[in-house]
Design an enzyme around this catalytic site. Structure first.
Site, short mmCIF file in Angstrom:
data_model
loop_
_atom_site.label_atom_id
_atom_site.label_comp_id
_atom_site.label_asym_id
_atom_site.label_seq_id
_atom_site.Cartn_x
_atom_site.Cartn_y
_atom_site.Cartn_z
N GLU A 310 0.82 -1.21 0.00
CA GLU A 310 0.00 0.00 0.00
C GLU A 310 0.85 1.26 0.00
O GLU A 310 0.62 2.21 0.73
CB GLU A 310 -0.97 -0.02 1.19
CG GLU A 310 -1.93 -1.20 1.13
CD GLU A 310 -2.84 -1.31 2.33
OE1 GLU A 310 -2.50 -0.73 3.39
OE2 GLU A 310 -3.88 -1.97 2.23
N GLY A 311 1.92 1.24 -0.80
CA GLY A 311 2.78 2.40 -0.97
C GLY A 311 4.03 2.39 -0.12
O GLY A 311 5.00 3.08 -0.45
#
Length: 346
Positions: A310-311
């Site tokens: 998620e990044g």
């Protein structure tokens, strides 16, 4: 293999087909200059390993000495109609919750961006309107897919020179598996994995969903952009647009199965389309991700046993590339200073 021009119909994909076919080559002379710089610096051979290659890749991709002045992590969020088939242990609402958490600076990616001086952009791709269920029809129509690719181009603005791309979306790993199977063959079982915690029964449903989609769309899978619109999601389309736009302005780091699947679409269209891209890591929970990375020739920068980050992984990789540029510039400056001193002492 069919080329993009074979499918050019004058419809919304037309401009993207032309762009993908005419991507400029990397500047290998710039990379050679970086190799020469490191070669002149007194140090143990291979002491910096891949760091030297990272600096050379930056130079080749931008045509200038390695530097990262405006790095950004871009996270694209989208929802998928196939989530209704119970292919993920997370509810669809989890996508919106992550966007809200990151907006409030409470996600892991926020902390890594702060540590490395990275910008962060979050893109909500109509989360209240999931793409269509691709077991019943195309996930997107051509006009909508092309418009979302164009939206992805907007990430390459304001002088951004390094973009670390990630995505969030319930059902995205199933879509990534479907794209992978459509491009490289195999069944759903060859490409699906546990993702965010799927049990054996759920993994079986993911495989069945992929197989159903492959059968339904079998007559349209020779065209890579058709694969994207039929089996992908909005975050896939936006990432594809970002990769294309960045070719002449920035370098790309990819995180996650979805981003890699979007990249695979472009690789299928033009094998040199990813020359300016690097892969942060492969998701430990997605065996299909590692397989796909190998198919398109992307070697992960690190392996921390992470799932879909998620990044967070994208930001860590951006920090590593930023450090590689600083190592080159600092050591090169010191080497130049030493040479000048020796000249003056003669």
């Amino acid at each position: 293999m069919a080329t993009l021009s074979s499918f050019d119909s004058g419809l919304p994909f037309g401009d993207f087909r032309a762009l993908i076919e005419r991507l400029p080559p990397l500047d290998e002379r710039a990379a050679a200059r970086v190799r020469d710089d490191f070669g002149r610096i007194e140090k143990p051979k291979t002491s910096l390993g891949r760091i030297e290659r990272l600096a050379g890749w930056l130079a080749a991709s931008t045509g200038r000495p390695p530097a990262v002045r405006r790095p950004v992590v871009a996270i694209f969020a989208g929802n998928h109609g196939i989530a209704r088939h119970d292919v993920s242990p997370r509810p669809v609402e989890a996508t919106q919750r992550f966007v809200e958490l990151a907006t409030a600076s409470g996600a892991g990616v926020n902390q890594v961006c702060a540590a490395h001086g990275l910008g962060l952009k979050l893109y909500d791709l109509a989360l209240d309107l999931p793409t269509a269920d691709f077991t019943m029809g195309a996930a997107m129509d051509e006009r909508g897919c092309a418009a979302t690719m164009a939206f992805g181009i907007e990430a390459v603005t304001d002088g951004v020179d390094l973009i670390a791309v990630s995505s969030i979306g319930v059902g995205a790993s199933t879509a990534a598996a479907a794209i992978s199977a459509a491009i490289f063959g195999g069944s759903g079982a060859d490409w699906v994995g546990a993702g965010s915690g799927a049990d054996a029964a759920m993994i079986g449903r993911k495989a069945e969903t992929v197989d159903h989609a492959l059968a339904l769309h079998s007559g349209h899978l020779e065209d890579p952009l058709e694969v994207l619109r039929r089996l992908g999601g909005r975050e896939f389309a936006a990432i594809a647009g970002t990769i294309i736009a960045a070719r002449t302005q920035a370098t790309i780091l990819l995180e996650g199965f979805a981003a890699t699947a979007a990249a695979a679409v472009l690789h299928r269209a033009n094998p040199s389309a990813l020359d300016h891209c690097l892969l942060a890591y492969v998701a430990a929970t997605e065996p299909g991700h590692r397989q796909l990375a190998e198919k398109i020739g992307l070697t992960p920068l690190f392996d921390l046993g992470m799932g879909e980050g998620e990044g967070t992984g994208a930001a860590l990789a951006a920090g590593m590339v930023k450090a590689a540029a600083l190592i080159h510039s600092g050591m090169h400056a010191a080497d130049t200073f030493e040479i000048v001193q020796k000249e003056q002492a003669r």
